[in-house]
Enzyme design. Structure first.
Site, PDB file in Angstrom:
ATOM      1  CE  LYS A  10      -0.990  -1.566   0.451  1.00  0.00           C
ATOM      2  NZ  LYS A  10      -0.928  -0.544   1.480  1.00  0.00           N
ATOM      3  CG  ASP A  25      -4.389  -2.982   4.896  1.00  0.00           C
ATOM      4  OD1 ASP A  25      -4.827  -4.001   5.470  1.00  0.00           O
ATOM      5  OD2 ASP A  25      -4.958  -1.881   4.947  1.00  0.00           O
TER       6      ASP A  25
END
Ligand code: SF4
Length: 214
Positions: free
Chosen positions: A121, A139
């Site tokens: 991420k 997320d």
């Protein structure tokens, strides 16, 4: 499941509601921005933005941080969750950046993920925000919204969600789509008490859910 066309339509509605959706982390140079993203794990962007001005003033370059004492780094970020681990990540990451990349933040996911503290991420966010390289970082908000809208199957893990989004959404909408879904998750489709009664995506959302149950 929503098909590609419906997914894009949903993202465009999100874009109409939140035309200025963008990163909430203070934009800086790639080195400091990467550190901000590392610090944002288990912390709000707002909390990160509060500590980074003094931190980055003290440690202006990878050399500064690579030679820093851990207790001193910790003292700048102690309001953030997991600050001891994060202090270690920042120092180690800076050392690795110097050893292997000449102090320059690399521009590929693989290289970024080879740095301490940088997961998929974080790498995706750095690629998108610092270099404009299309990536669809997933997320907690992106994940929840994708599941509620039935863009992805309910049991999907983060990597599956990213792959499905990248398949259903055209590349030139990945970065914007990521920001729009985060804003949607923060202000419309919150984890608790989503605003379904006033949601302009209610029809699409219900249709998606019905298809999941079939
Ligand atoms: Fe989220 Fe409710 Fe809107 Fe569906 S209808 S996207 S669950 S706020």
């Amino acid at each position: 499941m929503l098909n590609s066309e419906e997914t894009v339509k949903a993202l465009n509605v999100m874009g109409e509601v939140f035309p200025n959706a963008t990163t909430s982390l203070t934009k800086t140079d790639p080195f400091h921005f990467m550190l901000s993203v590392i610090l944002s794990a288990q912390a709000t962007d707002k909390a990160v933005n509060l500590v980074t001005p003094a931190l980055f003033e003290r440690y202006k370059t990878p050399v500064d941080l690579a030679n820093a004492s851990l207790p001193e780094v910790e003292s700048y970020i102690k309001t953030l969750g997991l600050y001891r681990n994060k202090a270690r990540f920042l120092v180690k990451c800076s050392q690795e950046l110097l050893e292997r990349f000449n102090g320059v933040v690399p521009k590929t996911r693989k290289e970024l993920m080879s740095l301490t503290g940088v997961g998929r991420k974080t790498a995706d966010v750095v690629l998108a925000e610092c270099f404009g390289i299309p990536a669809f970082a997933v997320d907690t908000h992106v994940s929840r919204v994708a599941k509620r809208l039935a863009i992805v199957p309910p049991e999907s893990d983060v990597l599956t969600i990213e792959k499905i989004l990248m398949r259903k959404v055209p590349k030139d909408l990945w970065i914007k789509g990521h920001h729009r879904m985060i804003f949607w998750g923060r202000y419309q489709c919150m984890a608790r008490n989503p605003k379904c009664e006033t949601c302009p995506l209610l029809d699409i959302c219900q249709e998606g859910q019905i298809r999941v149950m079939r």
